[in-house]
Design an enzyme around this catalytic site. Structure first.
Site, PDB file in Angstrom:
ATOM      1  N   ASP A 137      -0.645  10.103   8.432  1.00 51.48           N
ATOM      2  CA  ASP A 137      -0.413   8.726   7.979  1.00 51.48           C
ATOM      3  C   ASP A 137      -1.286   7.747   8.769  1.00 51.48           C
ATOM      4  O   ASP A 137      -1.444   6.594   8.369  1.00 51.48           O
ATOM      5  CB  ASP A 137       1.065   8.364   8.217  1.00 51.48           C
TER       6      ASP A 137
ATOM      7  N   LYS B   3       4.729  12.489  -3.306  1.00 53.23           N
ATOM      8  CA  LYS B   3       3.806  13.070  -2.331  1.00 53.23           C
ATOM      9  C   LYS B   3       3.888  14.603  -2.370  1.00 53.23           C
ATOM     10  O   LYS B   3       2.872  15.297  -2.326  1.00 53.23           O
ATOM     11  CB  LYS B   3       4.121  12.549  -0.919  1.00 53.23           C
TER      12      LYS B   3
ATOM     13  N   GLN C  60       8.692   9.217   6.325  1.00 58.46           N
ATOM     14  CA  GLN C  60       8.712   8.138   5.331  1.00 58.46           C
ATOM     15  C   GLN C  60       9.332   6.877   5.940  1.00 58.46           C
ATOM     16  O   GLN C  60      10.431   6.912   6.484  1.00 58.46           O
ATOM     17  CB  GLN C  60       9.508   8.588   4.089  1.00 58.46           C
TER      18      GLN C  60
END
Ligand code: NAP
Length: 292
Positions: A123, A56, A100
Site C-alpha cells: 500500500d 481486491k 484495509q
C-alpha cells in the site's frame, strides 16, 4: 454542448496494467517461483471496506496472484491485530500485506502500519516508504496505489511534467500529500491546497495540471480552471439521485460538465482514477515478489 476536453479513460489504462501484471505473473510462476500472494486484513464489518477488500481479492485472482483474506471483528484488540500482521509478515507465501483502512476507532493505525515490513508494504503507507518518497536521492520500495495511478494517467496525458505548474487540492496521507511529493519528483512546480487555503479559484487558475482529492462533490467549477489544463479528479462522492436504483450516483470533486468545456483533458468519475488504484496494488504485489 460539444465536449472539448479529452476524456481520460482510467478503466482502459487499468486494464492495460492488469494485462501486463497477468503476463508477468505467469512468466514468474513458469520460471519456478512461488505464486506471488497478497494478504488482506479487514477489521470490522464496514460495508464499504468489505466491498473494497472483495474487489481486491477478485482482482488478484484474475491476474493469477494468490490472495489470503483475513477478517477480524470490530472488537479485535490492538495486540490481536498486530499479532495477525506479524504472522503474515513472517509468512514467506505472503508478499504483500494490505490492512484495509479506516480501522475501527480505538486501534492505533500508525503502529499497525509500521509493523508491516517495508518489503511487504504494497500500500506504500509505511512511514519509511513515505519518508523515502519525500527525500531527494532516495526511492520508496512502493508508491501508494492511488497516487501511483494519478501519475500514470498524467504521464500518459502530459507531454512533460518538467516545470509545469501543478496544483493539488488536498493533503491527506493517502492521496494529496504523496501526489504532491510525486509531482515534485517529476520536476513540476507544486502548490498544495487544503481547507485553510485562501482564494482557491485564483490558485487553481494557475494550474497546468490540477489534481483534486478533497472529497466534496463538484467543488471545482469551470470558471476556476485554466483553459487546456489537465485535470485528474480523485474524488469519489455520493450525491442523492432518486432516478438511480441505489438512490445515489457518484460524482468527483470537479463539476465535470463545466470543467470539460475548459480543460484540455479530464478524468471522469466513475471510470477515471478509481480503477487505477487496484491495478497499482496488483503491480506492487508482483514487485514485492520480484524484490524477494
Ligand atoms: P481526506 O483525508 O478527507 O482529505 C481531504 C483533503 O481535502 C484535506 O487535506 C482537506 O484539508 C482538504 N479540504 C477539505 N475541504 C477543503 C476545502 N474547502 N478547500 C480546500 N481543501 C479542502 O480525503 P482523501 O482520503 O484524500 O480522499 C479525497 C477524495 O478522494 C474522497 O472523495 C475519496 O473518496 C477519494 N478517494 C478516491 C480513491 C480512488 O479513486 N481510488 C482513493 C482514495 C480516496 P485539511 O487537511 O486542511 O483538512
Amino acid at each position: 454542448m460539444a465536449t472539448t476536453a479529452k476524456i481520460i479513460d482510467g478503466a482502459a489504462a487499468a486494464e492495460e496494467i492488469r494485462e501486463d501484471v497477468a503476463k508477468q505473473v505467469a512468466e514468474w510462476v513458469a520460471a519456478g517461483h512461488p505464486r506471488p500472494g497478497l494478504a488482506t486484513v479487514l477489521v470490522g464489518d464496514n460495508p464499504g471496506s468489505q466491498s473494497y477488500v472483495k474487489s481486491k481479492q477478485k482482482a488478484c485472482q484474475e491476474v493469477g496472484l494468490a490472495s489470503f483474506g483475513h477478517v477480524l471483528p470490530a472488537s479485535a484488540s490492538q495486540s490481536v491485530v498486530e499479532a495477525l500482521v506479524a504472522g503474515l509478515d513472517a509468512d514467506p507465501l505472503v508478499n504483500g500485506i494490505l490492512v484495509q483502512l479506516p480501522l475501527p476507532a480505538g486501534l492505533d493505525e500508525e503502529r499497525i502500519l509500521k509493523s508491516i515490513s517495508i518489503e511487504k508494504d504494497v500500500d506504500g503507507f509505511h512511514p519509511l516508504n513515505i519518508g523515502r518518497l519525500a527525500q531527494k536521492g532516495r526511492d520508496p520500495l512502493f508508491v501508494p496505489c492511488t497516487p501511483a495511478g494519478v501519475m500514470y494517467l498524467l504521464e500518459k496525458n502530459v507531454p512533460s511534467l518538467e516545470g509545469v505548474n501543478a496544483v493539488v487540492l488536498g493533503r491527506s496521507n493517502i492521496v494529496g500529500m504523496p501526489v504532491a511529493l510525486l509531482l515534485v519528483r517529476a520536476n513540476a512546480t507544486v502548490t498544495v491546497c487544503h481547507s485553510h487555503s485562501r482564494d482557491l479559484p485564483a490558485i487553481v487558475r494557475q494550474a497546468d495540471v490540477l489534481v483534486t482529492a478533497v472529497g466534496k462533490p463538484e467543488f471545482v467549477r469551470g470558471s476556476w480552471v485554466k483553459p487546456g489544463a489537465v485535470v485528474i479528479d480523485v474524488g469519489i462522492n455520493r450525491v442523492a439521485d432518486a432516478s438511480r436504483p441505489r438512490g445515489y450516483r457518484l460524482v468527483g470533486d470537479v463539476a465535470f460538465e463545466e470543467v470539460k468545456e475548459v480543460a484540455g483533458a479530464i478524468t471522469p468519475v466513475p471510470g477515471g482514477v478509481g480503477p487505477m488504484t487496484i491495478a497499482m496494488l496488483l503491480k506492487n504485489t508482483l514487485r514485492a515478489a520480484q524484490l524477494t
